[in-house]
Design a protein around this motif. Sequence first.
Motif, PDB file in Angstrom:
ATOM      1  N   ARG A 184      -0.315  -3.281   5.165  1.00 32.69           N
ATOM      2  CA  ARG A 184       0.701  -2.529   4.431  1.00 32.69           C
ATOM      3  C   ARG A 184       0.147  -2.224   3.054  1.00 32.69           C
ATOM      4  O   ARG A 184      -0.315  -3.127   2.357  1.00 32.69           O
ATOM      5  CB  ARG A 184       1.970  -3.357   4.304  1.00 32.69           C
ATOM      6  CG  ARG A 184       3.101  -2.675   3.581  1.00 32.69           C
ATOM      7  CD  ARG A 184       4.291  -3.634   3.505  1.00 32.69           C
ATOM      8  NE  ARG A 184       5.486  -2.970   3.062  1.00 32.69           N
ATOM      9  CZ  ARG A 184       5.900  -2.939   1.803  1.00 32.69           C
ATOM     10  NH1 ARG A 184       5.203  -3.542   0.862  1.00 32.69           N
ATOM     11  NH2 ARG A 184       7.016  -2.311   1.488  1.00 32.69           N
ATOM     12  N   ILE A 185       0.171  -0.959   2.676  1.00 37.01           N
ATOM     13  CA  ILE A 185      -0.218  -0.576   1.329  1.00 37.01           C
ATOM     14  C   ILE A 185       0.947   0.180   0.706  1.00 37.01           C
ATOM     15  O   ILE A 185       1.739   0.797   1.407  1.00 37.01           O
ATOM     16  CB  ILE A 185      -1.510   0.268   1.297  1.00 37.01           C
ATOM     17  CG1 ILE A 185      -1.320   1.595   2.027  1.00 37.01           C
ATOM     18  CG2 ILE A 185      -2.681  -0.513   1.864  1.00 37.01           C
ATOM     19  CD1 ILE A 185      -2.441   2.587   1.789  1.00 37.01           C
ATOM     20  N   HIS A 193      -8.514   2.212  -1.476  1.00 37.32           N
ATOM     21  CA  HIS A 193      -7.956   3.528  -1.153  1.00 37.32           C
ATOM     22  C   HIS A 193      -8.092   4.482  -2.325  1.00 37.32           C
ATOM     23  O   HIS A 193      -8.109   4.063  -3.480  1.00 37.32           O
ATOM     24  CB  HIS A 193      -6.478   3.387  -0.763  1.00 37.32           C
ATOM     25  CG  HIS A 193      -6.296   2.536   0.439  1.00 37.32           C
ATOM     26  ND1 HIS A 193      -6.025   1.194   0.370  1.00 37.32           N
ATOM     27  CD2 HIS A 193      -6.398   2.837   1.756  1.00 37.32           C
ATOM     28  CE1 HIS A 193      -5.962   0.706   1.603  1.00 37.32           C
ATOM     29  NE2 HIS A 193      -6.180   1.680   2.456  1.00 37.32           N
ATOM     30  N   SER A 214      -2.201  -5.361  11.173  1.00 39.10           N
ATOM     31  CA  SER A 214      -1.987  -4.123  10.428  1.00 39.10           C
ATOM     32  C   SER A 214      -1.973  -4.474   8.953  1.00 39.10           C
ATOM     33  O   SER A 214      -1.847  -5.640   8.581  1.00 39.10           O
ATOM     34  CB  SER A 214      -0.679  -3.429  10.829  1.00 39.10           C
ATOM     35  OG  SER A 214       0.436  -4.154  10.375  1.00 39.10           O
ATOM     36  N   THR A 222      -6.879   0.820  -6.173  1.00 38.88           N
ATOM     37  CA  THR A 222      -6.454   2.158  -5.785  1.00 38.88           C
ATOM     38  C   THR A 222      -7.062   3.144  -6.766  1.00 38.88           C
ATOM     39  O   THR A 222      -6.854   3.034  -7.978  1.00 38.88           O
ATOM     40  CB  THR A 222      -4.915   2.291  -5.805  1.00 38.88           C
ATOM     41  OG1 THR A 222      -4.355   1.304  -4.936  1.00 38.88           O
ATOM     42  CG2 THR A 222      -4.486   3.676  -5.355  1.00 38.88           C
ATOM     43  N   ASP A 245      -9.602   6.002   2.876  1.00 38.95           N
ATOM     44  CA  ASP A 245     -10.220   4.692   2.700  1.00 38.95           C
ATOM     45  C   ASP A 245     -11.466   4.815   1.832  1.00 38.95           C
ATOM     46  O   ASP A 245     -12.200   5.811   1.897  1.00 38.95           O
ATOM     47  CB  ASP A 245     -10.623   4.099   4.044  1.00 38.95           C
ATOM     48  CG  ASP A 245      -9.431   3.716   4.900  1.00 38.95           C
ATOM     49  OD1 ASP A 245      -8.363   3.436   4.338  1.00 38.95           O
ATOM     50  OD2 ASP A 245      -9.576   3.695   6.133  1.00 38.95           O
ATOM     51  N   HIS A 288      -2.874   6.522   7.348  1.00 41.86           N
ATOM     52  CA  HIS A 288      -2.040   5.675   6.499  1.00 41.86           C
ATOM     53  C   HIS A 288      -0.630   6.213   6.647  1.00 41.86           C
ATOM     54  O   HIS A 288      -0.229   7.123   5.945  1.00 41.86           O
ATOM     55  CB  HIS A 288      -2.515   5.748   5.048  1.00 41.86           C
ATOM     56  CG  HIS A 288      -3.953   5.390   4.905  1.00 41.86           C
ATOM     57  ND1 HIS A 288      -4.969   6.317   5.024  1.00 41.86           N
ATOM     58  CD2 HIS A 288      -4.548   4.193   4.693  1.00 41.86           C
ATOM     59  CE1 HIS A 288      -6.128   5.697   4.875  1.00 41.86           C
ATOM     60  NE2 HIS A 288      -5.898   4.416   4.668  1.00 41.86           N
ATOM     61  N   ARG A 347       2.946   2.411   3.330  1.00 37.72           N
ATOM     62  CA  ARG A 347       2.160   2.996   4.415  1.00 37.72           C
ATOM     63  C   ARG A 347       1.520   1.855   5.182  1.00 37.72           C
ATOM     64  O   ARG A 347       1.278   0.780   4.641  1.00 37.72           O
ATOM     65  CB  ARG A 347       1.043   3.900   3.879  1.00 37.72           C
ATOM     66  CG  ARG A 347       1.470   4.943   2.875  1.00 37.72           C
ATOM     67  CD  ARG A 347       2.096   6.143   3.550  1.00 37.72           C
ATOM     68  NE  ARG A 347       2.453   7.162   2.599  1.00 37.72           N
ATOM     69  CZ  ARG A 347       1.759   8.287   2.410  1.00 37.72           C
ATOM     70  NH1 ARG A 347       0.691   8.533   3.120  1.00 37.72           N
ATOM     71  NH2 ARG A 347       2.169   9.168   1.519  1.00 37.72           N
ATOM     72  N   TYR A 348       1.213   2.128   6.447  1.00 39.18           N
ATOM     73  CA  TYR A 348       0.597   1.112   7.303  1.00 39.18           C
ATOM     74  C   TYR A 348      -0.655   1.674   7.937  1.00 39.18           C
ATOM     75  O   TYR A 348      -0.735   2.867   8.245  1.00 39.18           O
ATOM     76  CB  TYR A 348       1.585   0.662   8.383  1.00 39.18           C
ATOM     77  CG  TYR A 348       2.757  -0.092   7.806  1.00 39.18           C
ATOM     78  CD1 TYR A 348       2.741  -1.483   7.728  1.00 39.18           C
ATOM     79  CD2 TYR A 348       3.866   0.587   7.317  1.00 39.18           C
ATOM     80  CE1 TYR A 348       3.811  -2.175   7.184  1.00 39.18           C
ATOM     81  CE2 TYR A 348       4.941  -0.106   6.762  1.00 39.18           C
ATOM     82  CZ  TYR A 348       4.901  -1.474   6.705  1.00 39.18           C
ATOM     83  OH  TYR A 348       5.950  -2.154   6.153  1.00 39.18           O
ATOM     84  N   GLU A 349      -1.623   0.785   8.145  1.00 39.12           N
ATOM     85  CA  GLU A 349      -2.872   1.173   8.789  1.00 39.12           C
ATOM     86  C   GLU A 349      -3.375   0.037   9.657  1.00 39.12           C
ATOM     87  O   GLU A 349      -2.972  -1.115   9.481  1.00 39.12           O
ATOM     88  CB  GLU A 349      -3.923   1.549   7.742  1.00 39.12           C
ATOM     89  CG  GLU A 349      -4.354   0.395   6.860  1.00 39.12           C
ATOM     90  CD  GLU A 349      -5.398   0.771   5.829  1.00 39.12           C
ATOM     91  OE1 GLU A 349      -6.164   1.714   6.070  1.00 39.12           O
ATOM     92  OE2 GLU A 349      -5.452   0.108   4.784  1.00 39.12           O
ATOM     93  N   ILE A 358      -4.096   9.974   1.411  1.00 33.23           N
ATOM     94  CA  ILE A 358      -4.764   8.696   1.171  1.00 33.23           C
ATOM     95  C   ILE A 358      -5.993   8.612   2.060  1.00 33.23           C
ATOM     96  O   ILE A 358      -5.937   8.947   3.242  1.00 33.23           O
ATOM     97  CB  ILE A 358      -3.823   7.512   1.477  1.00 33.23           C
ATOM     98  CG1 ILE A 358      -2.578   7.576   0.587  1.00 33.23           C
ATOM     99  CG2 ILE A 358      -4.550   6.180   1.290  1.00 33.23           C
ATOM    100  CD1 ILE A 358      -1.529   6.535   0.931  1.00 33.23           C
TER     101      ILE A 358
END
Length: 142
Positions: free
Chosen positions: A68-69, A88, A66, A126, A99, A31, A77-79, A97
Amino acid sequence: MSSGEELLRSRGLRVTRPRLAVLDVLAAGGHLEVDEITRQVRERLDSVSTQAVYDVLGALSRAGLSRRIEPAGSPARYEARVGDNHHHVVCRGCGEIADVDCATGSAPCLDPHTAHGFEVDEAEVTFWGLCPACQARRSADD
Protein backbone atom coordinates in the motif's frame (compact mmCIF):
# COMPACT_ATOMS: atom_id res chain seq x y z
CA MET A 1 -3.01 -25.61 -7.87
CA SER A 2 -2.52 -22.05 -9.17
CA SER A 3 0.35 -19.81 -8.13
CA GLY A 4 -2.20 -17.53 -6.40
CA GLU A 5 -3.42 -20.44 -4.31
CA GLU A 6 0.16 -21.36 -3.44
CA LEU A 7 0.98 -17.77 -2.47
CA LEU A 8 -2.04 -17.48 -0.20
CA ARG A 9 -1.41 -20.83 1.49
CA SER A 10 2.31 -20.06 1.92
CA ARG A 11 1.32 -17.00 3.98
CA GLY A 12 -1.30 -18.86 6.02
CA LEU A 13 -4.27 -17.27 4.25
CA ARG A 14 -7.41 -19.09 3.20
CA VAL A 15 -7.90 -19.38 -0.54
CA THR A 16 -11.02 -17.48 -1.58
CA ARG A 17 -12.29 -16.30 -4.95
CA PRO A 18 -12.03 -12.61 -3.98
CA ARG A 19 -8.44 -13.04 -2.78
CA LEU A 20 -7.48 -14.86 -5.97
CA ALA A 21 -9.17 -12.19 -8.11
CA VAL A 22 -7.43 -9.32 -6.28
CA LEU A 23 -4.06 -11.09 -6.60
CA ASP A 24 -4.73 -11.52 -10.32
CA VAL A 25 -5.58 -7.83 -10.75
CA LEU A 26 -2.48 -6.72 -8.84
CA ALA A 27 -0.25 -9.15 -10.75
CA ALA A 28 -1.11 -7.33 -13.97
CA GLY A 29 0.92 -4.41 -12.63
CA GLY A 30 0.41 -0.79 -11.83
CA HIS A 31 -0.43 1.27 -8.79
CA LEU A 32 -4.18 0.87 -8.51
CA GLU A 33 -6.77 2.64 -6.40
CA VAL A 34 -9.35 0.52 -4.59
CA ASP A 35 -12.12 1.61 -6.99
CA GLU A 36 -10.14 0.35 -9.99
CA ILE A 37 -9.27 -2.92 -8.26
CA THR A 38 -12.93 -3.39 -7.34
CA ARG A 39 -14.05 -2.71 -10.91
CA GLN A 40 -11.61 -5.28 -12.29
CA VAL A 41 -12.48 -7.86 -9.63
CA ARG A 42 -16.17 -7.46 -10.45
CA GLU A 43 -15.35 -8.29 -14.09
CA ARG A 44 -13.96 -11.62 -12.86
CA LEU A 45 -16.54 -12.49 -10.19
CA ASP A 46 -20.31 -12.33 -10.11
CA SER A 47 -20.29 -9.77 -7.33
CA VAL A 48 -18.02 -8.42 -4.64
CA SER A 49 -18.45 -5.49 -2.29
CA THR A 50 -15.99 -2.65 -2.04
CA GLN A 51 -15.61 -3.50 1.65
CA ALA A 52 -14.63 -7.08 0.72
CA VAL A 53 -11.92 -5.71 -1.58
CA TYR A 54 -10.64 -3.46 1.23
CA ASP A 55 -10.58 -6.49 3.54
CA VAL A 56 -8.68 -8.58 0.98
CA LEU A 57 -6.17 -5.78 0.35
CA GLY A 58 -5.59 -5.43 4.08
CA ALA A 59 -4.99 -9.16 4.47
CA LEU A 60 -2.67 -9.27 1.45
CA SER A 61 -0.69 -6.25 2.69
CA ARG A 62 -0.30 -7.71 6.19
CA ALA A 63 0.85 -11.00 4.64
CA GLY A 64 3.43 -9.22 2.47
CA LEU A 65 1.67 -10.07 -0.81
CA SER A 66 0.77 -6.49 -1.73
CA ARG A 67 2.06 -3.06 -0.91
CA ARG A 68 0.00 0.00 0.00
CA ILE A 69 1.38 3.39 -0.96
CA GLU A 70 -0.22 6.75 -0.30
CA PRO A 71 1.45 9.66 -2.08
CA ALA A 72 0.59 13.05 -0.57
CA GLY A 73 -2.73 14.36 -1.86
CA SER A 74 -3.65 11.04 -3.46
CA PRO A 75 -5.81 8.11 -2.39
CA ALA A 76 -4.10 4.91 -1.35
CA ARG A 77 -2.78 2.76 -4.16
CA TYR A 78 -1.87 -0.92 -4.15
CA GLU A 79 0.72 -2.89 -6.05
CA ALA A 80 2.03 -6.44 -6.18
CA ARG A 81 5.73 -5.50 -6.19
CA VAL A 82 6.86 -6.19 -2.62
CA GLY A 83 9.98 -6.97 -0.63
CA ASP A 84 12.53 -5.00 -2.64
CA ASN A 85 12.28 -1.55 -0.98
CA HIS A 86 11.73 0.21 -4.31
CA HIS A 87 10.52 3.79 -4.44
CA HIS A 88 8.11 5.79 -6.60
CA VAL A 89 8.01 8.82 -8.85
CA VAL A 90 4.70 10.70 -9.03
CA CYS A 91 3.62 13.15 -11.72
CA ARG A 92 2.42 16.44 -10.26
CA GLY A 93 0.23 16.97 -13.33
CA CYS A 94 -1.77 13.78 -13.84
CA GLY A 95 -0.85 11.66 -10.80
CA GLU A 96 0.80 8.85 -12.79
CA ILE A 97 3.06 6.70 -10.59
CA ALA A 98 6.09 4.70 -11.70
CA ASP A 99 8.50 2.48 -9.79
CA VAL A 100 12.05 3.65 -9.11
CA ASP A 101 14.55 0.97 -8.18
CA CYS A 102 16.64 1.44 -5.05
CA ALA A 103 19.59 3.64 -5.96
CA THR A 104 22.19 1.98 -3.73
CA GLY A 105 21.07 -1.63 -3.84
CA SER A 106 20.58 -2.76 -0.27
CA ALA A 107 17.52 -2.11 1.85
CA PRO A 108 17.08 0.39 3.25
CA CYS A 109 18.45 2.68 0.58
CA LEU A 110 18.86 5.50 3.03
CA ASP A 111 20.53 5.09 6.38
CA PRO A 112 19.43 7.88 8.69
CA HIS A 113 22.18 9.72 10.53
CA THR A 114 20.19 9.30 13.74
CA ALA A 115 17.54 6.62 14.00
CA HIS A 116 16.58 7.55 17.61
CA GLY A 117 16.88 3.93 18.70
CA PHE A 118 14.70 2.57 15.90
CA GLU A 119 15.77 -0.53 13.99
CA VAL A 120 15.21 0.76 10.45
CA ASP A 121 14.19 -1.91 7.92
CA GLU A 122 12.67 0.15 5.14
CA ALA A 123 13.00 3.59 3.59
CA GLU A 124 10.13 5.16 1.67
CA VAL A 125 11.10 7.77 -0.89
CA THR A 126 8.72 9.53 -3.25
CA PHE A 127 10.10 11.56 -6.12
CA TRP A 128 7.84 14.23 -7.65
CA GLY A 129 7.92 15.76 -11.12
CA LEU A 130 6.12 15.80 -14.47
CA CYS A 131 5.64 12.71 -16.64
CA PRO A 132 6.51 12.92 -20.36
CA ALA A 133 2.86 13.47 -21.38
CA CYS A 134 2.43 16.37 -18.95
CA GLN A 135 5.76 17.85 -20.04
CA ALA A 136 4.53 17.78 -23.65
CA ARG A 137 1.23 19.42 -22.66
CA ARG A 138 3.11 22.13 -20.75
CA SER A 139 5.35 22.77 -23.76
CA ALA A 140 2.33 22.95 -26.05
CA ASP A 141 0.67 25.49 -23.72
CA ASP A 142 3.74 27.77 -23.69
